[in-house]
Write a protein that holds these residues in place. Structure first.
Motif, PDB file in Angstrom:
ATOM      1  N   GLY A  22      29.399   7.276 -28.240  1.00  0.00           N
ATOM      2  CA  GLY A  22      30.721   7.361 -28.915  1.00  0.00           C
ATOM      3  C   GLY A  22      30.362   8.250 -30.277  1.00  0.00           C
ATOM      4  N   VAL A  23      29.263   8.719 -30.599  1.00  0.00           N
ATOM      5  CA  VAL A  23      29.098   9.568 -31.939  1.00  0.00           C
ATOM      6  C   VAL A  23      29.651  10.787 -31.528  1.00  0.00           C
ATOM      7  N   PRO A  24      30.403  11.379 -32.442  1.00  0.00           N
ATOM      8  CA  PRO A  24      31.072  12.789 -32.152  1.00  0.00           C
ATOM      9  C   PRO A  24      29.834  13.721 -32.274  1.00  0.00           C
ATOM     10  N   GLU A  25      30.276  14.559 -30.930  1.00  0.00           N
ATOM     11  CA  GLU A  25      29.134  15.792 -30.534  1.00  0.00           C
ATOM     12  C   GLU A  25      30.038  17.095 -30.649  1.00  0.00           C
ATOM     13  N   TYR A  26      29.702  18.076 -31.461  1.00  0.00           N
ATOM     14  CA  TYR A  26      30.432  19.334 -31.892  1.00  0.00           C
ATOM     15  C   TYR A  26      29.726  20.310 -31.075  1.00  0.00           C
ATOM     16  N   ASP A  27      28.540  20.216 -30.709  1.00  0.00           N
ATOM     17  CA  ASP A  27      27.671  21.537 -30.256  1.00  0.00           C
ATOM     18  C   ASP A  27      28.116  21.876 -28.996  1.00  0.00           C
ATOM     19  N   SER A  28      28.355  23.085 -28.810  1.00  0.00           N
ATOM     20  CA  SER A  28      28.831  23.753 -27.340  1.00  0.00           C
ATOM     21  C   SER A  28      27.786  23.094 -26.224  1.00  0.00           C
ATOM     22  N   ARG A  29      26.494  23.439 -26.509  1.00  0.00           N
ATOM     23  CA  ARG A  29      25.462  23.241 -25.589  1.00  0.00           C
ATOM     24  C   ARG A  29      25.276  21.878 -25.046  1.00  0.00           C
ATOM     25  N   ALA A  30      25.238  21.113 -26.205  1.00  0.00           N
ATOM     26  CA  ALA A  30      25.246  19.652 -26.052  1.00  0.00           C
ATOM     27  C   ALA A  30      26.361  18.954 -25.369  1.00  0.00           C
ATOM     28  N   LEU A  31      27.400  19.453 -25.708  1.00  0.00           N
ATOM     29  CA  LEU A  31      28.735  18.926 -24.998  1.00  0.00           C
ATOM     30  C   LEU A  31      28.369  19.249 -23.287  1.00  0.00           C
ATOM     31  N   TRP A  32      27.877  20.673 -23.122  1.00  0.00           N
ATOM     32  CA  TRP A  32      27.827  21.231 -21.654  1.00  0.00           C
ATOM     33  C   TRP A  32      26.943  20.034 -20.883  1.00  0.00           C
ATOM     34  N   GLU A  33      25.632  19.756 -21.690  1.00  0.00           N
ATOM     35  CA  GLU A  33      24.579  19.028 -21.104  1.00  0.00           C
ATOM     36  C   GLU A  33      25.211  17.610 -20.868  1.00  0.00           C
ATOM     37  N   LYS A  34      25.727  16.941 -21.633  1.00  0.00           N
ATOM     38  CA  LYS A  34      26.435  15.543 -21.402  1.00  0.00           C
ATOM     39  C   LYS A  34      27.440  15.689 -20.426  1.00  0.00           C
ATOM     40  N   LEU A  35      28.246  16.663 -20.107  1.00  0.00           N
ATOM     41  CA  LEU A  35      29.344  16.663 -19.108  1.00  0.00           C
ATOM     42  C   LEU A  35      28.558  17.019 -17.732  1.00  0.00           C
ATOM     43  N   ILE A  36      27.319  17.980 -17.724  1.00  0.00           N
ATOM     44  CA  ILE A  36      26.472  17.910 -16.531  1.00  0.00           C
ATOM     45  C   ILE A  36      25.751  16.679 -16.149  1.00  0.00           C
ATOM     46  N   LEU A  37      25.253  15.893 -17.183  1.00  0.00           N
ATOM     47  CA  LEU A  37      24.784  14.517 -16.849  1.00  0.00           C
ATOM     48  C   LEU A  37      25.756  13.588 -16.219  1.00  0.00           C
ATOM     49  N   ASP A  38      26.914  13.643 -17.106  1.00  0.00           N
ATOM     50  CA  ASP A  38      28.087  12.860 -16.293  1.00  0.00           C
ATOM     51  C   ASP A  38      28.406  12.968 -14.849  1.00  0.00           C
ATOM     52  N   GLY A  39      28.155  14.298 -14.443  1.00  0.00           N
ATOM     53  CA  GLY A  39      28.460  14.790 -13.076  1.00  0.00           C
ATOM     54  C   GLY A  39      27.356  14.326 -12.379  1.00  0.00           C
ATOM     55  N   PHE A  40      26.178  14.296 -12.960  1.00  0.00           N
ATOM     56  CA  PHE A  40      25.239  13.824 -11.751  1.00  0.00           C
ATOM     57  C   PHE A  40      25.268  12.297 -11.831  1.00  0.00           C
ATOM     58  N   GLN A  41      25.532  11.526 -12.624  1.00  0.00           N
ATOM     59  CA  GLN A  41      26.049  10.132 -12.442  1.00  0.00           C
ATOM     60  C   GLN A  41      26.688   9.616 -11.465  1.00  0.00           C
ATOM     61  N   PHE A 111      33.233  26.459 -26.204  1.00  0.00           N
ATOM     62  CA  PHE A 111      33.354  25.302 -25.237  1.00  0.00           C
ATOM     63  C   PHE A 111      33.692  24.096 -26.053  1.00  0.00           C
ATOM     64  N   ASP A 112      33.171  23.964 -27.306  1.00  0.00           N
ATOM     65  CA  ASP A 112      33.533  22.762 -28.313  1.00  0.00           C
ATOM     66  C   ASP A 112      35.055  22.963 -28.531  1.00  0.00           C
ATOM     67  N   THR A 113      35.338  24.058 -28.851  1.00  0.00           N
ATOM     68  CA  THR A 113      36.820  24.182 -29.478  1.00  0.00           C
ATOM     69  C   THR A 113      37.725  24.078 -28.209  1.00  0.00           C
ATOM     70  N   PHE A 114      37.223  24.415 -26.984  1.00  0.00           N
ATOM     71  CA  PHE A 114      38.216  24.152 -25.789  1.00  0.00           C
ATOM     72  C   PHE A 114      38.282  22.545 -25.579  1.00  0.00           C
ATOM     73  N   LEU A 115      37.278  22.018 -25.751  1.00  0.00           N
ATOM     74  CA  LEU A 115      37.403  20.709 -25.559  1.00  0.00           C
ATOM     75  C   LEU A 115      37.764  19.700 -26.815  1.00  0.00           C
ATOM     76  N   TRP A 116      37.507  20.070 -27.930  1.00  0.00           N
ATOM     77  CA  TRP A 116      38.067  19.085 -29.201  1.00  0.00           C
ATOM     78  C   TRP A 116      39.583  19.523 -29.456  1.00  0.00           C
TER      79      TRP A 116
END
Length: 191
Positions: A22-41, A111-116
């Motif tokens: 729930g901590v706001p993440e604004y880094d494009s690469r970190a956002l991508w990592e979290k989306l990938i991990l959620d896909g693996f889940q 990617f950060d702007t695209f999402l936020w």
């Protein structure tokens, strides 16, 4: 100390909940990592991913999409042989394709702007009284999922996207009785 009901008694979940979720993440690469991990889940429990996260980071070059975008079949085979990660061909191939999609979005607008931009740059502050009130997906997660798929992403259905939105703080879904609800609310907005 009261936490969200999904946390349970596992220390790794408590740490994740109390420091990251729930901590706001604004880094494009970190956002991508979290989306990938959620896909693996998908189809698994989040704790499985948390316990393997360091292995994933090592296997996937620190989740550097610029490196992963250049990978091919030999890399897929290598990853399928890695017992430290989820060995699912479709998810591994999707990660490589998602890296290429990330590059296009990152180059075009970030990617950060695209999402936020979907939430006006500020987290949605929900006021859920209990875990049963928290949805698995929302109309917004359906929209984002559809747009990600249009951009070339895979393993990003509305439920995965909503879990991602919760994890990266696009929505504050800590329940009202959770000690993190107000703390996370104060973190809203880009530094």
């Amino acid at each position: 100390m009261e936490r969200c009901g999904w946390v349970g008694q596992d220390r790794i979940y408590e740490i994740y909940h109390d420091t990251e979720w729930g901590v706001p993440e604004y880094d494009s690469r970190a956002l991508w990592e979290k989306l990938i991990l959620d896909g693996f889940q998908a189809g698994l429990s989040w704790i499985t991913i948390l316990k393997k996260r360091d292995n994933f980071r090592e296997a996937f070059a620190g989740f550097d999409p610029d490196i992963i975008a250049g990978w091919g079949e030999a890399d897929v085979v290598r990853l399928l042989g890695n017992p430290g990660i989820i060995r699912h061909r479709g998810k591994i191939e999707a990660t490589i394709g998602n890296a290429r999609a990330w590059q296009r979005i990152e180059r075009d607008r970030g990617f950060d702007t695209f999402l936020w931009d979907y939430v006006g740059g500020e987290p949605i502050q929900n006021l859920w009284p209990d875990l049963a009130s928290v949805p698995a997906h929302t109309p917004l997660s359906h929209t984002i999922s559809k747009d990600l798929k249009k951009a070339g992403f895979r393993f990003c259905g509305p439920t995965i996207v909503y879990a991602f939105m919760q994890a990266v703080g696009m929505v504050n879904d800590h329940v009202l009785t959770c000690h993190r609800h107000e703390e996370v609310k104060r973190l809203a907005g880009r530094a």
